[in-house]
Design an enzyme around this catalytic site. Structure first.
Site, PDB file in Angstrom:
ATOM      1  N   ARG A 113     -34.799  -3.509 -43.852  1.00  0.00           N
ATOM      2  CA  ARG A 113     -34.526  -4.947 -43.914  1.00  0.00           C
ATOM      3  C   ARG A 113     -33.868  -5.315 -45.260  1.00  0.00           C
ATOM      4  O   ARG A 113     -33.246  -4.473 -45.883  1.00  0.00           O
ATOM      5  CB  ARG A 113     -35.837  -5.703 -43.664  1.00  0.00           C
ATOM      6  CG  ARG A 113     -36.440  -5.352 -42.286  1.00  0.00           C
ATOM      7  CD  ARG A 113     -37.744  -6.076 -42.032  1.00  0.00           C
ATOM      8  NE  ARG A 113     -37.540  -7.526 -42.015  1.00  0.00           N
ATOM      9  CZ  ARG A 113     -38.540  -8.405 -42.070  1.00  0.00           C
ATOM     10  NH1 ARG A 113     -39.800  -7.988 -42.140  1.00  0.00           N
ATOM     11  NH2 ARG A 113     -38.277  -9.693 -42.052  1.00  0.00           N
ATOM     12  N   ASN A 120     -52.157  -5.229 -45.221  1.00  0.00           N
ATOM     13  CA  ASN A 120     -50.802  -5.735 -45.033  1.00  0.00           C
ATOM     14  C   ASN A 120     -50.682  -6.952 -45.944  1.00  0.00           C
ATOM     15  O   ASN A 120     -51.120  -8.048 -45.589  1.00  0.00           O
ATOM     16  CB  ASN A 120     -50.527  -6.119 -43.580  1.00  0.00           C
ATOM     17  CG  ASN A 120     -49.077  -6.552 -43.378  1.00  0.00           C
ATOM     18  OD1 ASN A 120     -48.343  -6.762 -44.352  1.00  0.00           O
ATOM     19  ND2 ASN A 120     -48.660  -6.686 -42.141  1.00  0.00           N
ATOM     20  N   GLU A 172     -51.642   1.128 -46.556  1.00  0.00           N
ATOM     21  CA  GLU A 172     -50.720  -0.008 -46.495  1.00  0.00           C
ATOM     22  C   GLU A 172     -50.066  -0.036 -45.116  1.00  0.00           C
ATOM     23  O   GLU A 172     -49.592   1.004 -44.636  1.00  0.00           O
ATOM     24  CB  GLU A 172     -49.645   0.168 -47.583  1.00  0.00           C
ATOM     25  CG  GLU A 172     -48.566  -0.891 -47.572  1.00  0.00           C
ATOM     26  CD  GLU A 172     -47.502  -0.642 -48.642  1.00  0.00           C
ATOM     27  OE1 GLU A 172     -47.599   0.362 -49.389  1.00  0.00           O
ATOM     28  OE2 GLU A 172     -46.563  -1.448 -48.725  1.00  0.00           O
ATOM     29  N   HIS A 230     -44.238  -7.271 -52.167  1.00  0.00           N
ATOM     30  CA  HIS A 230     -43.018  -7.119 -52.959  1.00  0.00           C
ATOM     31  C   HIS A 230     -43.090  -7.842 -54.306  1.00  0.00           C
ATOM     32  O   HIS A 230     -42.148  -7.773 -55.088  1.00  0.00           O
ATOM     33  CB  HIS A 230     -41.819  -7.640 -52.152  1.00  0.00           C
ATOM     34  CG  HIS A 230     -41.854  -7.209 -50.713  1.00  0.00           C
ATOM     35  ND1 HIS A 230     -41.808  -5.879 -50.343  1.00  0.00           N
ATOM     36  CD2 HIS A 230     -41.981  -7.915 -49.554  1.00  0.00           C
ATOM     37  CE1 HIS A 230     -41.887  -5.793 -49.008  1.00  0.00           C
ATOM     38  NE2 HIS A 230     -41.994  -7.018 -48.515  1.00  0.00           N
ATOM     39  N   ARG A 232     -37.158  -6.452 -49.873  1.00  0.00           N
ATOM     40  CA  ARG A 232     -38.363  -5.912 -49.232  1.00  0.00           C
ATOM     41  C   ARG A 232     -38.511  -4.405 -49.473  1.00  0.00           C
ATOM     42  O   ARG A 232     -39.458  -3.786 -48.983  1.00  0.00           O
ATOM     43  CB  ARG A 232     -38.328  -6.164 -47.716  1.00  0.00           C
ATOM     44  CG  ARG A 232     -38.352  -7.621 -47.342  1.00  0.00           C
ATOM     45  CD  ARG A 232     -38.435  -7.799 -45.820  1.00  0.00           C
ATOM     46  NE  ARG A 232     -37.961  -9.115 -45.451  1.00  0.00           N
ATOM     47  CZ  ARG A 232     -38.714 -10.226 -45.473  1.00  0.00           C
ATOM     48  NH1 ARG A 232     -39.971 -10.166 -45.832  1.00  0.00           N
ATOM     49  NH2 ARG A 232     -38.202 -11.389 -45.135  1.00  0.00           N
ATOM     50  N   TYR A 289     -41.880  -9.316 -35.701  1.00  0.00           N
ATOM     51  CA  TYR A 289     -43.295  -8.999 -35.911  1.00  0.00           C
ATOM     52  C   TYR A 289     -44.087  -8.819 -34.618  1.00  0.00           C
ATOM     53  O   TYR A 289     -45.267  -8.477 -34.669  1.00  0.00           O
ATOM     54  CB  TYR A 289     -43.940 -10.084 -36.788  1.00  0.00           C
ATOM     55  CG  TYR A 289     -43.304 -10.181 -38.152  1.00  0.00           C
ATOM     56  CD1 TYR A 289     -43.327  -9.094 -39.028  1.00  0.00           C
ATOM     57  CD2 TYR A 289     -42.644 -11.339 -38.564  1.00  0.00           C
ATOM     58  CE1 TYR A 289     -42.725  -9.160 -40.269  1.00  0.00           C
ATOM     59  CE2 TYR A 289     -42.047 -11.422 -39.810  1.00  0.00           C
ATOM     60  CZ  TYR A 289     -42.087 -10.325 -40.658  1.00  0.00           C
ATOM     61  OH  TYR A 289     -41.490 -10.396 -41.894  1.00  0.00           O
ATOM     62  N   ARG A 333     -44.347 -16.573 -35.386  1.00  0.00           N
ATOM     63  CA  ARG A 333     -43.379 -16.339 -36.438  1.00  0.00           C
ATOM     64  C   ARG A 333     -42.492 -15.132 -36.106  1.00  0.00           C
ATOM     65  O   ARG A 333     -42.980 -14.010 -35.971  1.00  0.00           O
ATOM     66  CB  ARG A 333     -44.148 -16.059 -37.734  1.00  0.00           C
ATOM     67  CG  ARG A 333     -43.325 -15.603 -38.885  1.00  0.00           C
ATOM     68  CD  ARG A 333     -44.244 -15.044 -39.990  1.00  0.00           C
ATOM     69  NE  ARG A 333     -43.471 -14.628 -41.125  1.00  0.00           N
ATOM     70  CZ  ARG A 333     -43.811 -13.630 -41.933  1.00  0.00           C
ATOM     71  NH1 ARG A 333     -44.940 -12.979 -41.739  1.00  0.00           N
ATOM     72  NH2 ARG A 333     -43.040 -13.300 -42.932  1.00  0.00           N
ATOM     73  N   HIS A 392     -47.352  -2.220 -42.458  1.00  0.00           N
ATOM     74  CA  HIS A 392     -46.385  -3.288 -42.165  1.00  0.00           C
ATOM     75  C   HIS A 392     -46.015  -3.202 -40.692  1.00  0.00           C
ATOM     76  O   HIS A 392     -45.753  -2.106 -40.182  1.00  0.00           O
ATOM     77  CB  HIS A 392     -45.118  -3.143 -43.013  1.00  0.00           C
ATOM     78  CG  HIS A 392     -45.419  -3.238 -44.467  1.00  0.00           C
ATOM     79  ND1 HIS A 392     -45.683  -4.438 -45.086  1.00  0.00           N
ATOM     80  CD2 HIS A 392     -45.553  -2.287 -45.409  1.00  0.00           C
ATOM     81  CE1 HIS A 392     -45.959  -4.219 -46.353  1.00  0.00           C
ATOM     82  NE2 HIS A 392     -45.886  -2.915 -46.586  1.00  0.00           N
ATOM     83  N   SER A 410     -43.270  -4.502 -39.348  1.00  0.00           N
ATOM     84  CA  SER A 410     -41.848  -4.134 -39.360  1.00  0.00           C
ATOM     85  C   SER A 410     -41.646  -2.980 -40.342  1.00  0.00           C
ATOM     86  O   SER A 410     -42.598  -2.566 -41.021  1.00  0.00           O
ATOM     87  CB  SER A 410     -41.008  -5.337 -39.788  1.00  0.00           C
ATOM     88  OG  SER A 410     -41.261  -5.647 -41.156  1.00  0.00           O
ATOM     89  N   PRO A 439     -50.007 -13.481 -46.722  1.00  0.00           N
ATOM     90  CA  PRO A 439     -49.442 -14.783 -46.375  1.00  0.00           C
ATOM     91  C   PRO A 439     -48.556 -14.760 -45.125  1.00  0.00           C
ATOM     92  O   PRO A 439     -47.800 -13.816 -44.898  1.00  0.00           O
ATOM     93  CB  PRO A 439     -48.625 -15.167 -47.606  1.00  0.00           C
ATOM     94  CG  PRO A 439     -48.412 -13.903 -48.353  1.00  0.00           C
ATOM     95  CD  PRO A 439     -49.595 -13.036 -48.061  1.00  0.00           C
ATOM     96  N   ASN A 440     -48.702 -15.813 -44.360  1.00  0.00           N
ATOM     97  CA  ASN A 440     -47.914 -16.083 -43.146  1.00  0.00           C
ATOM     98  C   ASN A 440     -48.322 -15.245 -41.940  1.00  0.00           C
ATOM     99  O   ASN A 440     -47.834 -15.478 -40.839  1.00  0.00           O
ATOM    100  CB  ASN A 440     -46.405 -15.929 -43.414  1.00  0.00           C
ATOM    101  CG  ASN A 440     -45.930 -16.843 -44.519  1.00  0.00           C
ATOM    102  OD1 ASN A 440     -46.132 -18.055 -44.439  1.00  0.00           O
ATOM    103  ND2 ASN A 440     -45.332 -16.295 -45.561  1.00  0.00           N
ATOM    104  N   ALA A 465     -45.639 -10.750 -47.871  1.00  0.00           N
ATOM    105  CA  ALA A 465     -44.662 -10.947 -48.943  1.00  0.00           C
ATOM    106  C   ALA A 465     -45.215 -10.561 -50.318  1.00  0.00           C
ATOM    107  O   ALA A 465     -44.447 -10.175 -51.211  1.00  0.00           O
ATOM    108  CB  ALA A 465     -44.191 -12.396 -48.956  1.00  0.00           C
TER     109      ALA A 465
HETATM  110  C1  DQA Z   1     -44.537  -7.526 -43.439  1.00  0.00           C
HETATM  111  C2  DQA Z   1     -43.200  -7.241 -44.116  1.00  0.00           C
HETATM  112  C3  DQA Z   1     -43.021  -8.135 -45.337  1.00  0.00           C
HETATM  113  O1  DQA Z   1     -41.766  -7.876 -45.949  1.00  0.00           O
HETATM  114  C4  DQA Z   1     -43.042  -9.587 -44.916  1.00  0.00           C
HETATM  115  O2  DQA Z   1     -42.971 -10.419 -46.064  1.00  0.00           O
HETATM  116  C5  DQA Z   1     -44.219  -9.932 -44.092  1.00  0.00           C
HETATM  117  C6  DQA Z   1     -44.705  -8.986 -43.100  1.00  0.00           C
HETATM  118  C7  DQA Z   1     -44.705  -6.728 -42.130  1.00  0.00           C
HETATM  119  O3  DQA Z   1     -45.825  -6.639 -41.650  1.00  0.00           O
HETATM  120  O4  DQA Z   1     -43.718  -6.228 -41.576  1.00  0.00           O
HETATM  121  O5  DQA Z   1     -44.709 -11.058 -44.148  1.00  0.00           O
HETATM  122  O6  DQA Z   1     -45.590  -7.121 -44.319  1.00  0.00           O
END
Ligand code: DQA
Length: 159
Positions: free
Chosen positions: A107, A74, A98, A80, A111, A23, A18, A100, A102, A10-11, A77
């Site tokens: 953080r 990836n 996996e 978590h 997270r 990111y 964003r 990410h 960031s 998501p997102n 959210a």
């Molecule tokens: C993320 C880190 C997650 O905590 C966050 O919710 C994201 C992006 C990352 O790629 O750093 O949406 O997965």
């Protein structure tokens, strides 16, 4: 051609817009193109999917069981929160990396826990978009070491 699943949660469709300070400036299309180019160097293809819906991500993992040789995930959210995605990946019979953009451990505390790490062969966090390329190469290396990429059938499966 053997294929790697690249799953984004998501997102991540909003990458580039964003929180670019967290990111990066690259878009999801940029990252998917990087994955495709990196996989092509190893003679592999990619199937990319981004969804804001947990069930769609789970369906994609199920559909990839017999048609892919590994997954770059990836879960954003859902990393978590999602026991359901954890369970789906647990029964996925190929390497899971996996990723990410960031470093979630640097953080907010919410997270710091990942349901995905428990079922991942490797975790790459904080390397920005390069993390995806590293993940693709890792799966390509494992596929080359354990199976025949021309058949989509690893000689040995992990789980
Ligand atoms: C993320 C880190 C997650 O905590 C966050 O919710 C994201 C992006 C990352 O790629 O750093 O949406 O997965």
């Amino acid at each position: 051609m053997a294929t790697i699943l690249v799953l984004n949660g998501p997102n991540l469709n909003l990458l580039g817009i964003r929180e670019p300070e967290v990111y990066g400036a690259e878009t999801l299309a940029d990252i998917e193109a990087l994955c495709a180019a990196t996989a092509a160097e190893a003679g592999l293809g990619v199937r990319c999917l981004q969804s804001n819906h947990e069930g769609e991500l789970i369906d994609a993992v199920h559909a990839a069981r017999d048609t892919t040789v590994g997954a770059v995930v990836n879960a954003a959210a859902y990393t978590h929160t999602s026991v359901a995605l954890h369970d789906a990946l647990k029964s996925y019979p190929h390497p899971v990396v996996e990723v990410h953009l960031s470093n979630p451990h640097a953080r907010e505390p919410f997270r710091h826990h990942s349901y995905i790490s428990l079922v991942a062969d490797a975790v790459i966090a904080g390397a920005g978009s390069c993390g995806y390329a590293h993940a693709i190469r890792l799966i390509a290396d494992r596929t080359a070491a354990t199976g025949d990429p021309d058949t989509d059938e690893p000689a040995t499966t992990r789980k």
